[in-house]
Design an enzyme around this catalytic site. Structure first.
Site, PDB file in Angstrom:
ATOM      1  N   ASP A  49       0.860  -1.180   0.000  1.00 53.62           N
ATOM      2  CA  ASP A  49       0.000   0.000   0.000  1.00 53.62           C
ATOM      3  C   ASP A  49       0.899   1.234   0.000  1.00 53.62           C
ATOM      4  O   ASP A  49       1.842   1.320   0.791  1.00 53.62           O
ATOM      5  CB  ASP A  49      -0.894  -0.019   1.242  1.00 53.62           C
ATOM      6  CG  ASP A  49      -2.014   0.994   1.198  1.00 53.62           C
ATOM      7  OD1 ASP A  49      -1.746   2.175   0.892  1.00 53.62           O
ATOM      8  OD2 ASP A  49      -3.157   0.608   1.485  1.00 53.62           O
ATOM      9  N   HIS A  92     -10.532  -5.758  -3.133  1.00 49.10           N
ATOM     10  CA  HIS A  92      -9.187  -5.924  -2.606  1.00 49.10           C
ATOM     11  C   HIS A  92      -9.215  -6.354  -1.149  1.00 49.10           C
ATOM     12  O   HIS A  92     -10.165  -6.108  -0.424  1.00 49.10           O
ATOM     13  CB  HIS A  92      -8.340  -4.658  -2.772  1.00 49.10           C
ATOM     14  CG  HIS A  92      -8.883  -3.436  -2.108  1.00 49.10           C
ATOM     15  ND1 HIS A  92      -9.974  -2.738  -2.587  1.00 49.10           N
ATOM     16  CD2 HIS A  92      -8.487  -2.767  -0.996  1.00 49.10           C
ATOM     17  CE1 HIS A  92     -10.213  -1.696  -1.813  1.00 49.10           C
ATOM     18  NE2 HIS A  92      -9.330  -1.703  -0.825  1.00 49.10           N
ATOM     19  N   HIS A 128      -6.816  -6.266   2.395  1.00 46.73           N
ATOM     20  CA  HIS A 128      -5.677  -5.670   3.099  1.00 46.73           C
ATOM     21  C   HIS A 128      -5.045  -6.749   3.973  1.00 46.73           C
ATOM     22  O   HIS A 128      -5.740  -7.390   4.772  1.00 46.73           O
ATOM     23  CB  HIS A 128      -6.131  -4.537   4.028  1.00 46.73           C
ATOM     24  CG  HIS A 128      -6.748  -3.368   3.353  1.00 46.73           C
ATOM     25  ND1 HIS A 128      -6.030  -2.252   3.000  1.00 46.73           N
ATOM     26  CD2 HIS A 128      -8.033  -3.133   2.979  1.00 46.73           C
ATOM     27  CE1 HIS A 128      -6.845  -1.370   2.435  1.00 46.73           C
ATOM     28  NE2 HIS A 128      -8.063  -1.882   2.412  1.00 46.73           N
TER      29      HIS A 128
END
Length: 129
Positions: A29, A93, A95
């Site tokens: 990220d 997505h 994480h």
């Protein structure tokens, strides 16, 4: 218009890749909440994770799971947490978050990390794959 993640997949926007296959991509990220904060995405642009077909959904999570051992070897932590929020980017997505406490999962607090540090971290994680 393509999502920012689709633009990363196409190479239009650079990223610090961790792992990739024909279907999925994992990368650090750019605005992490923890060192090693990794995003795992399907290359096919689908907005909502629960709109993925069952097989793709399962393979996405298995792909994410395959990254965890290398992430744990590289970033000291108690656990790798998993979060799926889906509001910030219209592209499904996951994480992966190195965690030492619940406070480490606070998405309102970003850490400062340079592009050079991200590059070195990505290299280290890939080296532990």
């Amino acid at each position: 218009m393509a999502s920012i993640f689709s633009r990363i997949v196409s190479g239009e926007i650079p990223s610090h890749k961790i792992a990739e296959n024909e279907e999925f991509l994992a990368f650090l990220d750019a605005f992490p909440i923890a060192k090693g904060h990794t995003l795992v995405i399907p290359k096919k642009e689908v907005d909502y994770i629960f709109d993925l077909d069952d097989d793709t959904y399962t393979r996405l999570f298995l792909f994410a799971k395959s990254i965890v051992p290398a992430l744990e070897k590289t970033v000291p932590c108690l656990r790798i947490g998993v979060s799926v929020i889906g509001l910030e980017v219209p592209h499904a997505h996951i994480h992966l978050l190195p965690l030492n406490s619940m406070a480490d999962a606070d998405f309102s607090k970003k850490i400062k990390i340079s592009q050079e540090e991200l590059a070195d971290l990505a290299t280290a994680i890939r080296g532990n794959m």
